[in-house]
Structures are given as structure tokens and as C-alpha cells.
Motif scaffolding. Sequence first.
Motif, PDB file in Angstrom:
ATOM      1  N   ASP A  48     -13.261 -17.056  36.337  1.00 15.94           N
ATOM      2  CA  ASP A  48     -14.709 -17.600  37.034  1.00 15.94           C
ATOM      3  C   ASP A  48     -15.754 -17.164  36.339  1.00 15.94           C
ATOM      4  N   ALA A  49     -16.982 -17.548  36.276  1.00 14.83           N
ATOM      5  CA  ALA A  49     -18.049 -17.034  35.706  1.00 14.83           C
ATOM      6  C   ALA A  49     -18.156 -15.567  35.305  1.00 14.83           C
ATOM      7  N   ASP A  50     -17.883 -14.846  36.445  1.00 16.18           N
ATOM      8  CA  ASP A  50     -17.922 -13.350  36.385  1.00 16.18           C
ATOM      9  C   ASP A  50     -16.577 -12.783  35.821  1.00 16.18           C
ATOM     10  N   GLY A  51     -15.626 -13.672  35.330  1.00 22.41           N
ATOM     11  CA  GLY A  51     -14.330 -13.123  34.698  1.00 22.41           C
ATOM     12  C   GLY A  51     -13.383 -12.726  35.585  1.00 22.41           C
ATOM     13  N   GLY A  52     -13.506 -13.018  36.648  1.00 20.13           N
ATOM     14  CA  GLY A  52     -12.593 -12.944  37.611  1.00 20.13           C
ATOM     15  C   GLY A  52     -11.350 -13.770  37.775  1.00 20.13           C
ATOM     16  N   THR A  53     -10.109 -13.508  38.157  1.00 20.84           N
ATOM     17  CA  THR A  53      -9.286 -14.545  38.108  1.00 20.84           C
ATOM     18  C   THR A  53      -9.362 -15.680  39.252  1.00 20.84           C
ATOM     19  N   ALA A  54      -9.566 -16.827  38.892  1.00 23.34           N
ATOM     20  CA  ALA A  54      -9.608 -17.711  39.866  1.00 23.34           C
ATOM     21  C   ALA A  54      -8.390 -18.486  40.183  1.00 23.34           C
ATOM     22  N   GLY A  55      -7.208 -18.388  39.497  1.00 23.82           N
ATOM     23  CA  GLY A  55      -6.053 -19.012  39.512  1.00 23.82           C
ATOM     24  C   GLY A  55      -5.159 -18.777  38.408  1.00 23.82           C
ATOM     25  N   GLY A  56      -3.771 -19.188  38.614  1.00 24.66           N
ATOM     26  CA  GLY A  56      -2.977 -18.909  37.365  1.00 24.66           C
ATOM     27  C   GLY A  56      -1.877 -19.321  37.772  1.00 24.66           C
ATOM     28  N   LEU A  57      -0.852 -19.780  36.777  1.00 28.59           N
ATOM     29  CA  LEU A  57       0.572 -20.111  36.900  1.00 28.59           C
ATOM     30  C   LEU A  57       1.296 -19.384  36.062  1.00 28.59           C
ATOM     31  N   THR A  58       2.556 -19.144  36.481  1.00 22.20           N
ATOM     32  CA  THR A  58       3.464 -18.519  35.556  1.00 22.20           C
ATOM     33  C   THR A  58       4.891 -19.177  35.560  1.00 22.20           C
ATOM     34  N   GLY A  59       5.745 -19.202  34.542  1.00 18.72           N
ATOM     35  CA  GLY A  59       6.982 -19.823  34.363  1.00 18.72           C
ATOM     36  C   GLY A  59       7.699 -19.464  33.369  1.00 18.72           C
ATOM     37  N   TRP A  60       8.514 -20.417  32.871  1.00 18.14           N
ATOM     38  CA  TRP A  60       9.229 -20.223  31.750  1.00 18.14           C
ATOM     39  C   TRP A  60       9.825 -21.613  31.123  1.00 18.14           C
ATOM     40  N   ILE A  61       9.991 -21.587  29.854  1.00 20.85           N
ATOM     41  CA  ILE A  61      10.671 -22.684  29.303  1.00 20.85           C
ATOM     42  C   ILE A  61      11.961 -22.521  28.605  1.00 20.85           C
ATOM     43  N   TRP A  62      12.917 -23.263  28.754  1.00 21.53           N
ATOM     44  CA  TRP A  62      14.375 -23.017  28.389  1.00 21.53           C
ATOM     45  C   TRP A  62      14.834 -24.364  27.848  1.00 21.53           C
ATOM     46  N   GLY A  63      14.914 -24.438  26.558  1.00 20.02           N
ATOM     47  CA  GLY A  63      15.523 -25.867  25.903  1.00 20.02           C
ATOM     48  C   GLY A  63      14.341 -26.680  26.403  1.00 20.02           C
ATOM     49  N   SER A  64      14.947 -27.458  27.048  1.00 22.44           N
ATOM     50  CA  SER A  64      13.816 -28.851  27.382  1.00 22.44           C
ATOM     51  C   SER A  64      13.467 -28.922  28.777  1.00 22.44           C
ATOM     52  N   LEU A  65      13.601 -27.755  29.322  1.00 20.82           N
ATOM     53  CA  LEU A  65      13.218 -27.476  30.700  1.00 20.82           C
ATOM     54  C   LEU A  65      12.017 -26.728  30.922  1.00 20.82           C
ATOM     55  N   CYS A  66      11.053 -27.041  31.354  1.00 14.27           N
ATOM     56  CA  CYS A  66       9.749 -26.327  31.953  1.00 14.27           C
ATOM     57  C   CYS A  66       9.922 -26.003  33.371  1.00 14.27           C
ATOM     58  N   ALA A  67       9.870 -24.764  33.855  1.00 17.48           N
ATOM     59  CA  ALA A  67       9.844 -24.292  35.393  1.00 17.48           C
ATOM     60  C   ALA A  67       8.609 -23.518  35.480  1.00 17.48           C
ATOM     61  N   VAL A  68       8.031 -23.829  36.765  1.00 20.87           N
ATOM     62  CA  VAL A  68       6.989 -23.100  37.233  1.00 20.87           C
ATOM     63  C   VAL A  68       7.778 -21.898  38.464  1.00 20.87           C
ATOM     64  N   ASP A  69       7.332 -20.814  38.234  1.00 21.72           N
ATOM     65  CA  ASP A  69       7.673 -19.707  39.113  1.00 21.72           C
ATOM     66  C   ASP A  69       6.610 -19.557  40.345  1.00 21.72           C
TER      67      ASP A  69
END
Length: 144
Positions: A48-69
Motif C-alpha cells: 500500500d501507500a505506506d509500504g505495508g503488505t496489502a496482498g501476495g501470492l507464492t508458488g512455483w514453476i516446474w517445467g510447463s506448470l505454474c502452481a499457486v501455493d
Amino acid sequence: MTDDHDFALRVGGKDDALEKRLDDELTAFNERATRAGTPEELSVSVTDADGGTAGGLTGWIWGSLCAVDMLWVREDARGTGLGSRLMRAAEEEGVRRGCTDMIVSSFTFQAPDFYRGLGFRETGRTEGIPGGHQDVHLHKKIGT
């Protein structure tokens, strides 16, 4: 052949060394079986404007597969389109890295309809989630 008396079984909590060993061994096994390389980490964050985390996503890519954890949007930022922006950014990065498929799972009390709205289709469910819920598995073709 070794019998059960030659092994010691131990049950415990978090074990960083064991987790690393299992990850290393399974990654090597998977590489031999698929020739898809080793998984690469993926993250997308928004502040956000104050530098706080407003959201996020983590995951991985393996070959041709993208996964959201994990995908999370701070409560006061929900309903603003931020979750969709995070997912689009992850999908675009997956395509940039050569992915053709994307997967995610969501408990029934979370957001399976959100993912369906982004073009994901349900591929299965796992029963036994606390509270009588299910884990919904979703898939989407990307970059086509």
C-alpha cells in the motif's frame, strides 16, 4: 532385504533438516522421471501507500506448470480486484517462463468461485477438511 528391526522411527514436529532432505531427494527423483528440471520459486506482492503488505501470492514453476501455493489479500483490500491482479501477474510470469498450465487449490470456505471466475475449472475435490469442508483442485490452460 532389511527387516523393521533395522530402522528407528521417530515422530515429532517441524524438522528443517528432514524437510530439506526429502525435498532434495524428491526433486532429484522427479527430475529423473520427467526431465522437467527443478522447480523455481514464484512470488508476487503488492504494497500500500505506506509500504505495508496489502496482498501476495507464492508458488512455483516446474517445467510447463505454474502452481499457486498461497494467495492472500488483506481484509481491507478485498473486493478491490487486487486478488485478480495478483493472479494475472502470476499467470503472465508463468507464460513468460514457458508455462502452458496453471493449478491452484482452495478450500470450499475460501475462494473456489474466485478462481472459476478467472477461467479455472475444477478437476477434483478432497474430503476430510475440518468443519466438513473440501479442498477444491483447479486447473487452467494458459498462454494459448
